[in-house]
Design an enzyme around this catalytic site. Structure first.
Site, PDB file in Angstrom:
ATOM      1  N   ILE A   9       0.880  -1.163   0.000  1.00 35.96           N
ATOM      2  CA  ILE A   9       0.000   0.000   0.000  1.00 35.96           C
ATOM      3  C   ILE A   9       0.915   1.210   0.000  1.00 35.96           C
ATOM      4  O   ILE A   9       1.857   1.295   0.799  1.00 35.96           O
ATOM      5  CB  ILE A   9      -0.952  -0.005   1.218  1.00 35.96           C
ATOM      6  CG1 ILE A   9      -1.872   1.227   1.211  1.00 35.96           C
ATOM      7  CG2 ILE A   9      -0.193  -0.109   2.527  1.00 35.96           C
ATOM      8  CD1 ILE A   9      -2.945   1.198   2.307  1.00 35.96           C
ATOM      9  N   SER A  10       0.694   2.133  -0.916  1.00 35.96           N
ATOM     10  CA  SER A  10       1.626   3.246  -1.107  1.00 35.96           C
ATOM     11  C   SER A  10       1.655   4.179   0.095  1.00 35.96           C
ATOM     12  O   SER A  10       0.680   4.297   0.853  1.00 35.96           O
ATOM     13  CB  SER A  10       1.246   4.049  -2.358  1.00 35.96           C
ATOM     14  OG  SER A  10       1.404   3.279  -3.520  1.00 35.96           O
ATOM     15  N   GLN A  11       2.776   4.863   0.244  1.00 36.65           N
ATOM     16  CA  GLN A  11       2.940   5.924   1.232  1.00 36.65           C
ATOM     17  C   GLN A  11       1.784   6.931   1.085  1.00 36.65           C
ATOM     18  O   GLN A  11       1.410   7.297  -0.028  1.00 36.65           O
ATOM     19  CB  GLN A  11       4.286   6.597   0.975  1.00 36.65           C
ATOM     20  CG  GLN A  11       4.587   7.829   1.781  1.00 36.65           C
ATOM     21  CD  GLN A  11       5.756   8.603   1.180  1.00 36.65           C
ATOM     22  OE1 GLN A  11       6.009   8.514  -0.028  1.00 36.65           O
ATOM     23  NE2 GLN A  11       6.463   9.351   1.999  1.00 36.65           N
TER      24      GLN A  11
END
Length: 215
Positions: A60-62
């Site tokens: 899950i992206s920053q």
């Protein structure tokens, strides 16, 4: 842990402090409970300033990257948006609060099914999700007003460019397998205009129009 307080702190310190200014994007990031999109054991880290593993060697992206890519799409509210790489479903959830309809593609069935469950639990019913090769897009539903690719590509996939409406924006990380540059491509009546944003690092865009099919 008070997730609402953590979410507000995330928005203030990681997004607004770094220049995210689109109030609709900020409101969406305040609204969507990011901790529901990670494994329960990692929920306390959901609002940290970093990507997190979600299984299948994906992440899950920053939060800042989610907000930046969303802001670069320049959304006004009535768009039909294609997302390549559903992953946890978090980016799709953010988009679903901002636009009319989201179409999202995930190549890993377990991730797709889990994302669908979480999206449904939040009553985000304007998200169409399918399992498949995102690098070739979703031609049956094209054209799209905006396309977002949450995986790094060696080049901008031609099928995605062709599925973009005139005036539409495509945001995608482009580079090698270890580092990329975030690009925004706008389709005009005469062709395509490209702009560069920040350096970044995403997992590979695997598919026919990406890094090829992995066995």
């Amino acid at each position: 842990m008070n997730f609402e307080i953590s979410r507000k702190r995330m928005v203030e310190t990681q997004l607004i402090a770094r220049g995210i200014a689109d109030q609709r994007v900020i409101d969406a990031m305040l609204k969507i409970p990011r901790h529901l999109f990670v494994e329960e054991a990692m929920a306390t880290n959901a609002y940290s300033d970093s990507p997190l593993p979600i299984g299948e060697k994906q992440t899950i992206s920053q939060p800042y990257m989610v907000a930046l890519m969303t802001e670069l799409l320049n959304l006004s509210g009535g768009e039909r948006v294609l997302e390549i790489g559903t992953g946890s479903g978090y980016q799709a959830a953010i988009l679903a609060t901002l636009v009319d309809r989201v179409y999202t593609i995930e190549r890993f069935r377990p991730l797709a099914l889990r994302a669908r469950r979480v999206l449904d639990s939040l009553h985000l019913l304007n998200v169409n999700l399918k399992i498949g090769d995102g690098s070739v897009g979703w031609p049956e539903e094209a054209p799209f007003d905006a396309i977002i690719v949450t995986a790094g590509a060696p080049d901008i996939p031609a099928p995605l460019l062709q599925q973009l409406s005139v005036g539409g924006r495509l945001v995608i990380p482009v580079g090698n397998q270890f580092e990329q540059v975030l690009k925004r491509v706008t389709r005009t009546a005469d062709g395509f205009q490209s702009e560069q944003s920040v350096g970044c690092r995403f997992v590979k865009l695997v598919g026919k129009a990406g890094w090829g099919i992995e066995e």
